[in-house]
Motif scaffolding. Structure first.
Motif, short mmCIF file in Angstrom:
data_model
loop_
_atom_site.label_atom_id
_atom_site.label_comp_id
_atom_site.label_asym_id
_atom_site.label_seq_id
_atom_site.Cartn_x
_atom_site.Cartn_y
_atom_site.Cartn_z
N ILE A 294 9.37 1.98 -5.00
CA ILE A 294 7.91 2.00 -4.92
C ILE A 294 7.40 1.38 -6.21
N MET A 295 6.80 0.18 -6.09
CA MET A 295 6.39 -0.55 -7.29
C MET A 295 4.88 -0.47 -7.45
N THR A 296 4.42 0.28 -8.44
CA THR A 296 2.98 0.39 -8.67
C THR A 296 2.54 -0.74 -9.60
N SER A 297 1.23 -1.00 -9.67
CA SER A 297 0.66 -2.14 -10.41
C SER A 297 1.24 -3.48 -9.94
N ALA B 214 -2.62 -0.14 -7.43
CA ALA B 214 -3.01 0.94 -8.35
C ALA B 214 -1.83 1.31 -9.25
N PRO B 215 -2.12 1.87 -10.42
CA PRO B 215 -1.02 2.24 -11.32
C PRO B 215 -0.28 3.50 -10.88
N CYS B 216 -0.79 4.20 -9.86
CA CYS B 216 -0.06 5.38 -9.40
C CYS B 216 -0.03 5.41 -7.86
N ILE B 217 0.87 6.21 -7.32
CA ILE B 217 1.04 6.31 -5.88
C ILE B 217 -0.14 7.10 -5.29
N GLY B 218 -0.77 6.53 -4.24
CA GLY B 218 -1.95 7.18 -3.68
C GLY B 218 -1.63 8.33 -2.74
N GLY C 154 0.83 -1.21 0.00
CA GLY C 154 0.00 0.00 0.00
C GLY C 154 0.86 1.25 0.00
N ALA C 155 0.69 2.07 -1.02
CA ALA C 155 1.50 3.29 -1.15
C ALA C 155 0.66 4.54 -0.94
N LEU D 287 0.25 -6.51 -12.01
CA LEU D 287 -1.13 -6.50 -12.51
C LEU D 287 -1.18 -5.79 -13.86
N ASP D 288 -2.08 -6.26 -14.74
CA ASP D 288 -2.21 -5.57 -16.03
C ASP D 288 -3.19 -4.39 -15.88
N ASP D 289 -3.52 -3.74 -16.98
CA ASP D 289 -4.35 -2.54 -16.86
C ASP D 289 -5.80 -2.85 -16.51
N ARG D 290 -6.14 -4.16 -16.47
CA ARG D 290 -7.48 -4.53 -15.97
C ARG D 290 -7.39 -5.15 -14.57
N TRP D 291 -6.29 -4.87 -13.88
CA TRP D 291 -6.05 -5.32 -12.50
C TRP D 291 -5.96 -6.83 -12.40
N GLN D 292 -5.64 -7.53 -13.52
CA GLN D 292 -5.48 -8.98 -13.47
C GLN D 292 -4.00 -9.31 -13.32
N PRO D 293 -3.66 -10.27 -12.44
CA PRO D 293 -2.25 -10.63 -12.27
C PRO D 293 -1.66 -11.24 -13.55
#
Ligand SMILES: Cc1cc2nc3c(=O)[nH]c(=O)nc-3n(C[C@H](O)[C@H](O)[C@H](O)COP(=O)(O)OP(=O)(O)OC[C@H]3O[C@@H](n4cnc5c(N)ncnc54)[C@H](O)[C@@H]3O)c2cc1C
Ligand code: FES
Lengths: 101, 370
Positions: B205-208, B185-189, B159-160, B231-237
């Protein structure tokens, strides 16, 4: 392990006291949570789950989740993340639900 | 049975401000907190706070906590009960059941109640997520910053958001190695100030990325390895992207959910609002719930920040006192000022999510105390 030097915090600790964990003598500071003293002594497994007997450590450290139940001075289901350490306490790993003697 | 005019449940920033505001108007207040000291989340926040100046921005959390609790402790109208957990509210008689030091049971009958219990950490499903060594990020912060014990040697932070970033930084301050911070998430929260502080220390810090599984040391039964994957852009591993990290601690920091048990027991109308962290009480602008005389403030009313928690607390305290007839002529002015400050705080792009959440929740008007 204890933090001895910290850039911002200083720790006011109570008097050093002795307690036992499963019969083994250990040291901690009076008034700190039992779980903190155990962790400092390298003890991370606090209990075993009821059905699958899996080891459990603490999770929330503020008395919310009941992941840290142990038997203290013979009384089962004590949340050791908030229960304060006292001189001579007898702390034991709890298996399952625990018995009230 | 103990009587009091206003019971404030929780002595974090929201509860402390509620007590101070109500006492300022002339009411007698009892603050009840299950910890051994006042301050709530603030007692372990070693970083300088963001927020507005009036709510102590750029002062360290621990110092804000100390400032407010000192004021509370010297106020003759406020009584403080520590090591006391509110374990039940009995709506028929309006009685609170309080467990004192885990041993004694005390009954309190207040005229008004402010619930300021804060929030608890969410959990995450993955293989072996129950191993000793897998802790809430807040728990690690408590162990480290309140009790001076480090959680282990090598940490994976899941969790970022701000809490993940801040606790990572504090772990490094305590000389614990943070191997990586991952976020699905693809970006830092969290805010960039906090992200760049840990990035400067060399923490990736590794996103996705998310956690796939954890594995124990066979001999000790405690955590030894974590497996993460992309995770890909559809949140699938994505199979084949697995990485193994040798860590003895995993910190879970994937959000908070409001601690609302007492509100459910009291029969307050509750609503699921994801933007505010989960189930929260429907309330009016005065912070009063649908059960007259029960107010909410702070993270329990919607997970946000200490700065907004303080103003909500003030608002709840002012209104609870007013409803008991306490008003030295300044109530209306003070109430309006608090409402304006909350609006200011939530006005920017950062407040967007909260505004959306509140729009679903706050009933209009709500002046039934004025
Ligand atoms: C790592 C981290 C960093 C943060 N950084 C910032 C920041 O820079 N700026 C900012 O504005 N905010 C920040 N926050 C958020 C801020 O700390 C919270 O929003 C704020 O503390 C919420 O205040 P509160 O009074 O609602 O709840 P809390 O501070 O959580 O206090 C609730 C209190 O209620 C007590 N309680 C709960 N249930 C019971 C019960 N049944 N009986 C008795 N007592 C009970 C608890 O013991 C606790 O003391 C941060 C939070 C974290 C975890
Ligand atoms: S660790 Fe959650 S109750 Fe003790």
């Amino acid at each position: 392990m204890r933090i001895t030097e910290h850039p911002i915090l200083t720790f006011k600790r109570g008097r050093e006291v002795e307690f036992t964990f499963n019969g083994k003598k250990m040291k901690g500071y009076e008034g700190e949570p039992i779980a903190a003293a155990l962790h400092d002594n390298g003890v991370r497994v606090l209990s075993y789950s009821k059905h699958l007997h899996r080891p459990r450590g603490f999770y929330c450290a503020i008395g919310n989740c009941s992941s840290c139940l142990m038997t203290v001075n013979g009384e089962p289901n004590v949340r050791v993340c908030t229960e304060k350490l006292r001189e001579g306490m007898v702390v034991e790993t709890q298996k399952g639900r625990g018995d009230i003697k | 049975m103990k009587d009091t005019e206003i019971a404030v449940i929780g002595g974090g920033p929201a509860g402390l401000m509620a007590a101070l505001a109500a006492a300022e108007m002339g009411a007698r207040v009892t603050i009840i907190d299950r910890n051994s000291r006042l301050g709530g989340q603030l007692v372990k926040q070693t970083h300088k706070f963001f927020g507005s100046e009036k709510e102590y921005a750029s002062v360290r959390g621990i110092d804000i906590g100390r400032l407010l609790s000192d004021e509370v402790l010297k106020n003759p109208r406020i009584e403080t009960m520590l090591d006391s957990t509110v374990i039940g509210y009995y709506p028929d008689d309006g009685v609170l059941g309080v467990e004192f030091e885990g041993k004694t049971f005390v009954k309190i009958k207040p005229k008004k109640v402010v619930v300021a219990t804060g929030a608890s950490e969410k959990f995450l499903p993955f293989e072996n997520n129950d191993l000793p060594g897998i802790y809430g990020a807040g728990a690690v912060q408590t162990l480290m910053n309140e009790h001076g014990v480090v959680p282990g040697e090598n940490v994976l932070m899941v969790g970022a958001g701000n809490i993940g970033l801040i606790v990572s930084y504090q772990l490094m301050q305590a000389k614990v190695n943070v191997k990586a911070i991952i976020d699905a998430a693809p970006c830092i929260g969290g805010y960039w100030v906090h992200a760049s502080k840990v990035a400067r220390l060399g923490v990736p810090i590794m996103t996705s990325y998310t956690i796939k599984a954890a594995y124990p040391n066979e001999a000790t039964g405690t955590l030894e390895r974590a497996v993460i994957w992309q995770l890909d852009d559809r949140w699938q591993p994505i199979p084949g992207t697995e990485k193994v990290l040798k860590v003895d601690v995993i910190c879970i920091s994937v959000g908070l959910s409001p601690l609302t048990e007492i509100l459910w027991q009291a029969g307050c109308e509750m609503k699921y609002v994801p933007q505010l962290g989960g189930h929260v009480a429907v309330r009016n602008e005065n912070m009063e719930t649908t059960v007259p005389g029960i107010y909410v403030a702070g993270d329990v009313a919607g997970v946000e920040e200490a700065s907004s928690a303080m103003i909500e607390g003030r608002l709840a305290g002012l209104n609870a006192a007013k409803s008991l007839g306490y008003d030295d002529g300044t109530y209306s002015e003070k109430r309006l000022e608090a409402i304006k400050r909350l609006q200011n705080l939530r006005s920017g792009p950062v407040g967007e999510k909260i505004r959306q959440g509140l729009a679903q929740l706050v009933s209009s008007g709500g002046d039934y105390n004025a």
